[in-house]
Design an enzyme around this catalytic site. Structure first.
Site, PDB file in Angstrom:
ATOM      1  N   VAL A  58      41.896  34.207 -16.957  1.00 55.75           N
ATOM      2  CA  VAL A  58      41.043  33.096 -16.768  1.00 55.75           C
ATOM      3  C   VAL A  58      40.991  32.104 -18.080  1.00 55.75           C
ATOM      4  CG1 VAL A  58      39.289  34.035 -15.076  1.00 55.75           C
ATOM      5  CG2 VAL A  58      38.900  34.336 -17.406  1.00 55.75           C
ATOM      6  N   ASN A  84      32.975  35.771 -12.597  1.00 58.61           N
ATOM      7  CA  ASN A  84      32.699  37.054 -12.920  1.00 58.61           C
ATOM      8  C   ASN A  84      33.412  37.691 -14.301  1.00 58.61           C
ATOM      9  OD1 ASN A  84      31.552  39.791 -12.586  1.00 58.61           O
ATOM     10  ND2 ASN A  84      33.885  40.023 -12.151  1.00 58.61           N
ATOM     11  N   TYR A 150      29.590  38.592 -27.364  1.00 55.60           N
ATOM     12  CA  TYR A 150      29.162  38.280 -26.069  1.00 55.60           C
ATOM     13  C   TYR A 150      27.764  37.665 -25.905  1.00 55.60           C
ATOM     14  CZ  TYR A 150      28.096  40.336 -21.454  1.00 55.60           C
ATOM     15  OH  TYR A 150      27.704  40.639 -20.189  1.00 55.60           O
ATOM     16  N   LYS A 154      28.037  34.111 -23.444  1.00 59.68           N
ATOM     17  CA  LYS A 154      27.247  34.131 -22.426  1.00 59.68           C
ATOM     18  C   LYS A 154      26.197  33.052 -22.358  1.00 59.68           C
ATOM     19  CE  LYS A 154      28.762  37.407 -19.487  1.00 59.68           C
ATOM     20  NZ  LYS A 154      29.268  36.825 -18.229  1.00 59.68           N
ATOM     21  N   VAL A 183      24.360  47.106 -15.162  1.00 58.74           N
ATOM     22  CA  VAL A 183      24.920  47.733 -14.163  1.00 58.74           C
ATOM     23  C   VAL A 183      26.010  48.746 -14.348  1.00 58.74           C
ATOM     24  CG1 VAL A 183      26.493  46.722 -11.995  1.00 58.74           C
ATOM     25  CG2 VAL A 183      24.948  45.187 -13.385  1.00 58.74           C
ATOM     26  N   THR A 185      28.927  50.211 -14.222  1.00 61.94           N
ATOM     27  CA  THR A 185      30.376  49.719 -14.200  1.00 61.94           C
ATOM     28  C   THR A 185      30.905  50.337 -15.425  1.00 61.94           C
ATOM     29  OG1 THR A 185      30.014  47.901 -15.432  1.00 61.94           O
ATOM     30  CG2 THR A 185      29.765  47.706 -13.072  1.00 61.94           C
TER      31      THR A 185
END
Length: 251
Positions: A58, A84, A150, A154, A183, A185
């Site tokens: 991306v 995402n 991060y 974000k 989450v 993950t």
């Protein structure tokens, strides 16, 4: 929006929230273009779901534009873009951070969102409709120790999402963000292994399953989410979880 038959492009689709979202949208009848850098995992998932795979980064506009073009070629247009793809690294003190790794996070988490929007918006505006959803984070709105790249990326993506809504709403675009919380993950395993920030000390049971944000993203494609255009929906909000039809993390 009834998602059945609609074309949906999901970035970061090979694992985590992206893969869960692909499965939920496929169950609902969407026609999918799945994008990620991990070709083998991406191809396996696309084969399972009857989707089209596009291996790419991306952070490279040409790759992102190629995914949008693929959606047009395969399905005649693009109805939904889900931005995402993201990375949590580098984690550590700003004072000792690696400049190239720090910039890489910005390129994926922020420029990657821009590249998706830049490729998709002209196509959607020409059609007079389209939904763009950005996967955000609570870190977009408050600093977290050791997460400067991060948090900064974000935060930029959140403002970019608001800007896209401001410019696109009168052209038939629906743009908003989802802040899912923590989450369960691989990203959270990386956070836990790092031992950096209070988030790394959370018990695994406190993280929500990946299908929760996936179901929230599906809900956001419908008119019931229109009150939230230009803003972020937070799955930390019990009332929002109830509206979407989700439970509580420990259920």
């Amino acid at each position: 929006m009834d998602i059945a038959g609609k074309s949906v492009l999901i970035t970061g689709a090979s694992r985590g929230i992206g893969a869960a979202t692909a499965r939920i949208f496929a169950e609902a009848g969407a026609r999918l273009v799945l994008m990620a850098r991990s070709r083998d995992a991406l191809d396996d998932l696309a084969r399972d779901l009857g989707a089209v795979a596009h291996a790419g980064n991306v952070a490279e506009f040409a790759d992102m534009a190629g995914a949008v073009e693929l959606a047009q070629d395969a399905y005649g247009g693009l109805d939904v873009l889900i931005g995402n793809a993201g990375v949590i690294t580098p984690m550590g003190p700003l004072a000792t951070s690696d400049p190239s790794e720090w910039a890489r996070a910005i390129n994926i988490n922020l420029t990657g969102v821009y590249n998706g929007m830049r490729a998709a918006i002209p196509v959607m505006q020409a059609a007079g409709r389209g939904t763009i959803l950005t996967v955000s984070s609570g870190a977009a709105h408050r600093p977290v120790d050791g997460w400067s790249a991060y948090c900064a990326s974000k935060a930029g993506a959140a403002m970019l999402t608001a800007s896209a809504d401001l410019e696109g709403r009168d052209h038939g675009l629906r743009v908003m963000g989802l802040s899912p919380g923590t989450v369960a993950t691989d990203m959270q395993r990386d956070v836990k292994d790092s031992g950096i920030s209070p988030v790394s000390r959370l018990d695994w049971s406190e993280h929500i399953p990946a299908d929760w944000p996936a179901r929230a993203l599906l809900w956001m494609c419908g008119p019931q989410a229109d009150a939230h255009l230009g803003t972020e929906i937070s799955l930390r909000d019990p009332a929002m979880r109830q509206a979407i039809g989700l439970g509580n993390p420990r259920d």
